[in-house]
Scaffold this active site. Sequence first.
Site, PDB file in Angstrom:
ATOM      1  N   ASP A 178       5.018   0.922  11.614  1.00 53.72           N
ATOM      2  CA  ASP A 178       3.930   0.565  11.158  1.00 53.72           C
ATOM      3  C   ASP A 178       3.714  -1.197  11.803  1.00 53.72           C
ATOM      4  O   ASP A 178       2.822  -1.618  11.456  1.00 53.72           O
ATOM      5  CB  ASP A 178       3.946   0.540   9.780  1.00 53.72           C
ATOM      6  N   LEU A 225       7.873  19.825   5.867  1.00 52.56           N
ATOM      7  CA  LEU A 225       8.940  19.660   5.388  1.00 52.56           C
ATOM      8  C   LEU A 225       8.590  19.514   3.657  1.00 52.56           C
ATOM      9  O   LEU A 225       9.476  19.781   2.965  1.00 52.56           O
ATOM     10  CB  LEU A 225       9.485  18.344   5.766  1.00 52.56           C
ATOM     11  N   ARG A 269       0.445  15.095  12.175  1.00 52.97           N
ATOM     12  CA  ARG A 269       0.606  14.786  10.879  1.00 52.97           C
ATOM     13  C   ARG A 269       1.117  15.936   9.983  1.00 52.97           C
ATOM     14  O   ARG A 269       0.230  16.263   8.840  1.00 52.97           O
ATOM     15  CB  ARG A 269      -0.418  13.895   9.813  1.00 52.97           C
ATOM     16  N   CYS A 285      -4.588  12.824  12.252  1.00 47.60           N
ATOM     17  CA  CYS A 285      -5.481  11.640  12.173  1.00 47.60           C
ATOM     18  C   CYS A 285      -5.279  11.067  13.600  1.00 47.60           C
ATOM     19  O   CYS A 285      -4.773  11.780  14.443  1.00 47.60           O
ATOM     20  CB  CYS A 285      -4.973  10.609  10.892  1.00 47.60           C
ATOM     21  N   ARG A 321      -8.409  -0.379   4.744  1.00 45.57           N
ATOM     22  CA  ARG A 321      -7.386   0.568   3.710  1.00 45.57           C
ATOM     23  C   ARG A 321      -6.195  -0.038   3.427  1.00 45.57           C
ATOM     24  O   ARG A 321      -5.405   0.367   2.698  1.00 45.57           O
ATOM     25  CB  ARG A 321      -7.162   1.920   4.721  1.00 45.57           C
ATOM     26  N   LYS A 373       1.002  -1.191  -0.083  1.00 47.81           N
ATOM     27  CA  LYS A 373      -0.017  -0.100  -0.190  1.00 47.81           C
ATOM     28  C   LYS A 373       0.987   1.286  -0.101  1.00 47.81           C
ATOM     29  O   LYS A 373       0.678   2.233  -0.633  1.00 47.81           O
ATOM     30  CB  LYS A 373      -0.849   0.160   1.206  1.00 47.81           C
ATOM     31  N   ASN A 374       1.739   1.300   0.903  1.00 49.66           N
ATOM     32  CA  ASN A 374       2.562   2.361   1.067  1.00 49.66           C
ATOM     33  C   ASN A 374       3.712   2.851  -0.239  1.00 49.66           C
ATOM     34  O   ASN A 374       4.489   3.591  -0.143  1.00 49.66           O
ATOM     35  CB  ASN A 374       3.507   2.401   2.433  1.00 49.66           C
TER      36      ASN A 374
HETATM   37  C1  EPZ Z   1       3.920   6.980   5.787  1.00 52.17           C
HETATM   38  O1  EPZ Z   1       3.488   8.340   6.153  1.00 52.17           O
HETATM   39  C2  EPZ Z   1       3.140   5.830   5.660  1.00 52.17           C
HETATM   40  N1  EPZ Z   1       2.154   6.184   4.818  1.00 52.17           N
HETATM   41  C3  EPZ Z   1       2.886   5.667   7.064  1.00 52.17           C
HETATM   42  O2  EPZ Z   1       2.093   4.381   7.306  1.00 52.17           O
HETATM   43  C4  EPZ Z   1       3.933   5.434   7.963  1.00 52.17           C
HETATM   44  O3  EPZ Z   1       3.839   5.153   9.374  1.00 52.17           O
HETATM   45  C5  EPZ Z   1       4.780   6.656   7.973  1.00 52.17           C
HETATM   46  O4  EPZ Z   1       5.154   6.815   6.490  1.00 52.17           O
HETATM   47  C6  EPZ Z   1       6.324   6.477   8.537  1.00 52.17           C
HETATM   48  O5  EPZ Z   1       6.766   5.335   8.254  1.00 52.17           O
HETATM   49  C7  EPZ Z   1       2.211   5.923   3.557  1.00 52.17           C
HETATM   50  O6  EPZ Z   1       3.332   5.728   3.021  1.00 52.17           O
HETATM   51  C8  EPZ Z   1       0.894   6.292   2.716  1.00 52.17           C
HETATM   52  P1  EPZ Z   1       6.328  10.650   7.533  1.00 52.17           P
HETATM   53  P2  EPZ Z   1       3.945   9.928   6.215  1.00 52.17           P
HETATM   54  O7  EPZ Z   1       6.193  11.908   6.774  1.00 52.17           O
HETATM   55  O8  EPZ Z   1       4.756   9.929   4.856  1.00 52.17           O
HETATM   56  C9  EPZ Z   1       6.549  14.052  10.844  1.00 52.17           C
HETATM   57  C10 EPZ Z   1       0.265   3.080   7.632  1.00 52.17           C
HETATM   58  O9  EPZ Z   1      -0.166   2.660   8.841  1.00 52.17           O
HETATM   59  N2  EPZ Z   1       6.614  15.003   9.939  1.00 52.17           N
HETATM   60  O10 EPZ Z   1       7.433   9.900   7.560  1.00 52.17           O
HETATM   61  O11 EPZ Z   1       2.909  10.482   6.660  1.00 52.17           O
HETATM   62  C11 EPZ Z   1       5.353  13.367  11.287  1.00 52.17           C
HETATM   63  O12 EPZ Z   1       4.569  14.156  11.888  1.00 52.17           O
HETATM   64  C12 EPZ Z   1       0.751   4.724   7.605  1.00 52.17           C
HETATM   65  O13 EPZ Z   1       0.555   2.363   6.607  1.00 52.17           O
HETATM   66  C13 EPZ Z   1       6.660  16.136   9.968  1.00 52.17           C
HETATM   67  O14 EPZ Z   1       7.119  16.652  11.049  1.00 52.17           O
HETATM   68  O15 EPZ Z   1       5.147   9.662   7.663  1.00 52.17           O
HETATM   69  C14 EPZ Z   1       5.551  12.130  11.868  1.00 52.17           C
HETATM   70  O16 EPZ Z   1       5.718  12.285  13.272  1.00 52.17           O
HETATM   71  C15 EPZ Z   1       0.457   5.212   9.117  1.00 52.17           C
HETATM   72  N3  EPZ Z   1       6.895  17.244   9.204  1.00 52.17           N
HETATM   73  C16 EPZ Z   1       7.151  11.768  11.218  1.00 52.17           C
HETATM   74  O17 EPZ Z   1       7.549  12.850  10.646  1.00 52.17           O
HETATM   75  C17 EPZ Z   1       6.529  16.819   7.715  1.00 52.17           C
HETATM   76  O18 EPZ Z   1       6.551  17.701   6.782  1.00 52.17           O
HETATM   77  C18 EPZ Z   1       6.796  10.612  10.063  1.00 52.17           C
HETATM   78  O19 EPZ Z   1       5.912  11.189   9.058  1.00 52.17           O
HETATM   79  C19 EPZ Z   1       6.306  15.389   7.613  1.00 52.17           C
HETATM   80  C20 EPZ Z   1       6.282  14.506   8.708  1.00 52.17           C
END
Ligand code: EPZ
Length: 423
Positions: free
Chosen positions: A309, A129, A125, A120, A401, A23-24
Amino acid sequence: MDKIIIEGGNTRLQGEVTIEGAKNAVLPLLAATILPVEGKTVLKNVPILSDVFTMNHVVRGLNIAVDFDEALNQVTVDATGAILDTAPYEYVSQMRASIVVLGPILARNGHAKVSMPGGCTIGSRPIDLHLKGLEAMGASIHQEGGDISATAEKLKGAHFYMDFPSVGATQNLMMAATLAEGTTVLENVAREPEIVDLANLLNKMGARVSGAGTETLTIRGVAELHGAEHNVVQDRIEAGTFMVAAAMTSGNVLIKDAVWEHNRPLISKLREMGVDVREEEAGIRVKSDISKLKPVTVKTLPHPGFPTDMQAQFTALMAVVKGESTMIETVFENRFQHLEEMRRMGLHSEILRDTAMIHGGQRLQGAQVMSTDLRASAALILTGLVAQGQTKVGQLSHLDRGYYQFHEKLAQLGADIRRESED
Ligand code: EPZ
């Protein structure tokens, strides 16, 4: 509303299970199909998940032809010709991962408008960045009425250091940089296998991305991209979920086509507990005797650390292993809600900020529980396998999902599990 009903307590999962495309991986890959000005892009091994249907609608909303042949697990996208600037609110608002269409639309059109993703249950979220990186490439960003508007006559190559290796920001910026003027260097980027999968597709489209899987990405901008064909990488989180399910039930399960390299942090922790994990020709085999497993301490980290995850599912395993286990969640600020529900099943645990102490080995009783997010749903179902009596899991829209035929696959491995609609 559907519910999954499990008669648990003496489940021992045995046999073989197949896993789907990730999915990711497929969600950003679908965003990348926006980039080519001519030619079709064909994605194979696409999982049949509600998030995929949602992303298909987002891309279709840009006046792009998207055909999902479910029988073949194949999506064909043709983005030839003019595309729209604005992603459709009704679908973007359903799935925060849609934000990764911002970079591709901007790179293609010079302007993009995407609604601000909500938070969420697992965390706020933010997308700071994503936006700072696009500004570094010369975009002007402003937010109005809940939408983000990004404009750039032509994106310019930039050197951008990420405060945090955000998966989504890495994907957005990598895709935007493929059509920028000059070279972009992104530092402290995410290194997940899904990042590598996206870079592979982009390079097949004619992009020049190097360093995927390391902490620095270099993208040399090109004039335009063309369609390509690509197999979506296997879902390491689905594979990991079944590995944990086998370990929790003193089972013996072969997870077919699982990629060892993508699950090393999880495998190392399972082995530390005493689970027998082996690589076979056809995939990864997991065998265990729950009475012999030892408690462990786990800390979630960006890849190649232990995946957040897999955190909820792994706490379900910790709940059945006798002794004091510790789970430290460093990636999201609110991802322990499944433990509140598992308490209703008899789990003893304390949560202090990012750390959950789990007093494993208590007898767990089946109960009616609600899932709060995708991975919590899976964790609660796994816990139902080992709890005495009947467990009912509701709010299955979360589960749908990210897992295809989850309860059917568990039933095939010997679980007493069914799904009923309870309107
Ligand atoms: C991806 O989400 C995955 N989703 C998530 O999987 C996964 O948990 C996450 O990466 C971490 O591995 C998809 O790929 C669709 P991040 P993403 O940006 O991209 C902070 C599942 O269950 N952050 O790496 O949204 C944020 O707050 C889902 O399959 C900032 O501060 O994750 C978080 O604490 C859940 N500023 C951390 O980084 C930003 O601009 C990780 O977020 C972006 C993120």
